[in-house]
Design an enzyme around this catalytic site. Structure first.
Site, short mmCIF file in Angstrom:
data_model
loop_
_atom_site.label_atom_id
_atom_site.label_comp_id
_atom_site.label_asym_id
_atom_site.label_seq_id
_atom_site.Cartn_x
_atom_site.Cartn_y
_atom_site.Cartn_z
N HIS A 49 -30.62 -26.36 -4.50
CA HIS A 49 -31.94 -26.37 -5.12
C HIS A 49 -33.04 -26.45 -4.05
O HIS A 49 -34.09 -27.05 -4.28
CB HIS A 49 -32.05 -27.54 -6.10
CG HIS A 49 -31.12 -27.41 -7.26
ND1 HIS A 49 -31.52 -27.03 -8.52
CD2 HIS A 49 -29.77 -27.58 -7.35
CE1 HIS A 49 -30.48 -26.99 -9.34
NE2 HIS A 49 -29.41 -27.32 -8.65
N HIS A 53 -35.76 -21.64 -6.17
CA HIS A 53 -34.38 -21.68 -6.65
C HIS A 53 -34.32 -21.62 -8.17
O HIS A 53 -35.31 -21.88 -8.86
CB HIS A 53 -33.69 -22.96 -6.17
CG HIS A 53 -34.29 -24.21 -6.74
ND1 HIS A 53 -35.38 -24.84 -6.18
CD2 HIS A 53 -33.98 -24.93 -7.86
CE1 HIS A 53 -35.70 -25.89 -6.90
NE2 HIS A 53 -34.87 -25.97 -7.93
N ASP A 55 -32.54 -23.16 -11.63
CA ASP A 55 -31.76 -24.20 -12.30
C ASP A 55 -30.93 -23.52 -13.39
O ASP A 55 -31.47 -22.80 -14.23
CB ASP A 55 -32.66 -25.24 -12.97
CG ASP A 55 -33.24 -26.24 -11.99
OD1 ASP A 55 -32.93 -26.14 -10.78
OD2 ASP A 55 -34.01 -27.11 -12.43
N HIS A 59 -26.81 -27.74 -14.21
CA HIS A 59 -27.69 -28.73 -13.60
C HIS A 59 -27.99 -29.86 -14.59
O HIS A 59 -28.23 -31.00 -14.19
CB HIS A 59 -28.99 -28.05 -13.17
CG HIS A 59 -29.92 -28.89 -12.35
ND1 HIS A 59 -29.51 -29.59 -11.24
CD2 HIS A 59 -31.26 -29.13 -12.49
CE1 HIS A 59 -30.54 -30.23 -10.72
NE2 HIS A 59 -31.61 -29.97 -11.46
N HIS A 162 -35.46 -30.41 -18.91
CA HIS A 162 -34.45 -29.49 -18.40
C HIS A 162 -33.43 -29.14 -19.49
O HIS A 162 -33.07 -27.97 -19.67
CB HIS A 162 -33.72 -30.11 -17.20
CG HIS A 162 -34.44 -29.98 -15.91
ND1 HIS A 162 -35.46 -30.82 -15.54
CD2 HIS A 162 -34.30 -29.09 -14.89
CE1 HIS A 162 -35.91 -30.47 -14.33
NE2 HIS A 162 -35.22 -29.43 -13.92
N GLU A 174 -37.79 -22.64 -10.15
CA GLU A 174 -38.62 -23.67 -9.54
C GLU A 174 -38.90 -23.34 -8.07
O GLU A 174 -38.24 -22.51 -7.46
CB GLU A 174 -37.92 -25.03 -9.64
CG GLU A 174 -37.74 -25.50 -11.08
CD GLU A 174 -36.91 -26.76 -11.20
OE1 GLU A 174 -37.11 -27.50 -12.19
OE2 GLU A 174 -36.04 -27.01 -10.33
#
Length: 209
Positions: A49, A53, A55, A59, A162, A174
């Site tokens: 991360h 990157h 997710d 995650h 998330h 992100e």
């Protein structure tokens, strides 16, 4: 007369001084001795991360794709950038409802975070998405949501933002730098490293207009 498309790199460069999430392994890039024939090699050590990157579902402890089998169609296609720099505090459903996102499947949130890349170290006081905002975007069926810092969720969040965005097969992008990007319609081209892990992967992200 047609004009050639404009390409905008919205990734951050990886280097040892790049801010990282405090619990994550730091980014290290070291030159190693030249090999036979005079070829030079660098050794890279970092989190999955690091910098810009993705997710993925793993995650948040959910079942889903890994970086090596994630369908690329989710990462390439029409995209909308919205300017939310006027928002103070969490980005909520009330800030998103007026943006006419009915046809949007890929959404990038431009905030005041982009200037944080110029500051040393990690900043805990960054703009982030609230849970009601995440629920609103999830209910719209948006497949990809991006933001211009290391986490879309507040520093003191409990992971529910998330979880809501990732639970239906969505992805989170992100670590963007949107400082030079105007709000509007673009094509997103986002290619993650083909890592056989389920939590995420560094990537190179571009916008084309």
């Amino acid at each position: 007369m047609s004009h050639p498309p404009q390409l905008f790199d919205i990734s951050v460069s990886l280097h040892p001084a790049l801010p990282g999430f405090p619990q994550d392994p730091p980014c290290r890039i070291a030159s190693v001795a030249a090999q036979a024939g005079g070829f030079h090699v660098s050794q890279l050590s970092c989190s999955s991360h690091v910098g810009t990157h993705l997710d993925l579902a793993g995650h948040a402890g959910l079942w889903g794709y890994t970086g090596s089998d994630l369908p690329l169609k989710a990462l390439i296609g029409p995209c909308r950038v919205v300017d939310l720099r006027h928002v103070s505090g969490l980005i909520g459903a009330e800030h998103l409802r007026s943006l006419d996102l009915a046809e949007c499947r890929r959404l990038l949130l431009k905030t005041n975070n982009s200037h944080l890349w110029q500051k040393p170290g990690f900043c805990m006081d960054y703009q982030s998405l609230g849970l009601d905002g995440a629920r609103f975007l999830g209910d719209l069926g948006i497949e990809l949501v991006g933001i211009d810092y290391l986490s879309i969720e507040a520093w003191d969040g409990d992971g529910e933002v998330h979880h809501r965005l990732l639970r239906d097969g969505g992805v989170i992008l992100e670590g963007l730098d949107l400082s030079a990007i105007d709000a509007g319609a673009y094509e997103l081209i986002c290619l993650p490293l083909k890592l056989a892990c389920a939590d995420g992967a560094p990537c190179r992200a571009l916008l084309r207009r």
